[in-house]
Design an enzyme around this catalytic site. Structure first.
Site, PDB file in Angstrom:
ATOM      1  N   TYR A  76      -9.968 -11.282  -0.946  1.00 22.20           N
ATOM      2  CA  TYR A  76     -10.264 -12.692  -0.719  1.00 22.20           C
ATOM      3  C   TYR A  76     -11.614 -13.116  -1.303  1.00 22.20           C
ATOM      4  CZ  TYR A  76      -6.599 -12.237   2.841  1.00 22.20           C
ATOM      5  OH  TYR A  76      -5.414 -12.000   3.497  1.00 22.20           O
TER       6      TYR A  76
ATOM      7  N   HIS B 166     -11.630 -20.482  -0.566  1.00 27.10           N
ATOM      8  CA  HIS B 166     -11.880 -20.494   0.877  1.00 27.10           C
ATOM      9  C   HIS B 166     -13.121 -19.684   1.245  1.00 27.10           C
ATOM     10  CE1 HIS B 166     -10.107 -22.281   4.293  1.00 27.10           C
ATOM     11  NE2 HIS B 166      -9.394 -21.287   4.755  1.00 27.10           N
TER      12      HIS B 166
ATOM     13  N   ASN C 224      -9.765 -18.585  10.388  1.00 32.41           N
ATOM     14  CA  ASN C 224      -9.302 -19.391  11.516  1.00 32.41           C
ATOM     15  C   ASN C 224      -9.832 -18.915  12.859  1.00 32.41           C
ATOM     16  OD1 ASN C 224      -7.894 -20.701   9.537  1.00 32.41           O
ATOM     17  ND2 ASN C 224      -5.860 -20.236  10.352  1.00 32.41           N
TER      18      ASN C 224
ATOM     19  N   ASP D 193     -16.089 -24.271   2.859  1.00 28.28           N
ATOM     20  CA  ASP D 193     -15.395 -25.031   1.831  1.00 28.28           C
ATOM     21  C   ASP D 193     -14.833 -26.315   2.417  1.00 28.28           C
ATOM     22  OD1 ASP D 193     -13.532 -23.143   3.245  1.00 28.28           O
ATOM     23  OD2 ASP D 193     -12.048 -24.268   2.105  1.00 28.28           O
TER      24      ASP D 193
ATOM     25  N   ASN E 236     -10.151 -25.182   9.624  1.00 28.58           N
ATOM     26  CA  ASN E 236      -9.819 -24.426  10.829  1.00 28.58           C
ATOM     27  C   ASN E 236     -10.929 -23.502  11.300  1.00 28.58           C
ATOM     28  OD1 ASN E 236      -7.249 -25.553  11.272  1.00 28.58           O
ATOM     29  ND2 ASN E 236      -6.310 -24.152   9.807  1.00 28.58           N
TER      30      ASN E 236
END
Length: 207
Positions: A30, A35, A84, A109, A130
């Site tokens: 990631y 994100h 989240n 972001d 979130n």
């Protein structure tokens, strides 16, 4: 400047401390995602300050540094949870160091801002982000500072959830270092001059 990290050593005072949380998802798969731009900002800030991250009991990677000798102390964190569920690690680190919500800066972001745009705010809603939503819930208040780093909306009918979990495009990657530097400058302004003064400078039209 070399930042010092004291493993799980409780601080004696929080008067000059700020918690700066860079949001993202953990894991190398990631790391380059849109994100994860908040985590990129905090990583770069730590590099600039000579600070090294270590795992902390708050379920974060954590480093400490001062903006300058004798200046304000920054507690830099990257939550080890997924985006989240950022609230637990952020609130845990804030509680551990005795840092009140108004001295918590969350870098994240923002789909609603064009790429290369930085906006600052405190309190208010989560805007559909979130990670911010979970932090509001965990801190039991929206009264913390947000550094919103624009990533823009996906073109056409592309799915937003898929878009944020993709790496920046080739053209964006060439400009991303400047965006990250702008976000770091915004953090420094907030700490040194306060949110209002930082907003006036960061939000001013560019010449």
């Amino acid at each position: 400047m070399v930042g010092l990290f004291r493993r799980d050593a409780a601080p004696s005072s929080s008067a000059d401390r700020w918690l700066v949380a860079g949001l993202g998802n953990p894991g190398p798969q990631y790391a380059g995602n849109r994100h994860n731009v908040g985590a990129m900002v905090v990583d770069r800030l730590a590099d600039q300050l000579g600070a090294r991250f270590s795992r902390h009991r708050s379920t974060t990677m954590l480093a400490e540094a001062r903006l300058r000798p004798g200046g304000p102390k920054l507690i830099l964190i990257r939550p080890l949870s997924y985006m989240n569920t950022s609230g637990g690690p952020v609130s845990s680190a804030a509680a551990y160091f005795g840092i009140p919500p108004e001295r918590v800066i969350v870098v994240h972001d923002d789909l609603d801002l064009p790429f290369e745009t930085i906006k600052l705010k405190a309190d208010g809603g989560h805007g559909g982000q979130n990670g911010v939503r979970d932090i509001i819930k965990a801190l039991d208040t929206p009264d913390f500072v947000r550094v919103r780093v624009g990533i823009g909306r996906p073109p056409g009918r592309h799915d937003a959830a898929d878009y944020v979990l993709r790496d920046f495009g080739a053209g964006e990657k060439t400009r991303l270092p400047f965006v990250i530097d702008d976000a770091i400058e915004a953090i420094e302004l907030i700490v040194d001059q306060g949110l209002l003064a930082a907003q006036q400078k960061v939000h001013a039209p560019r010449a």
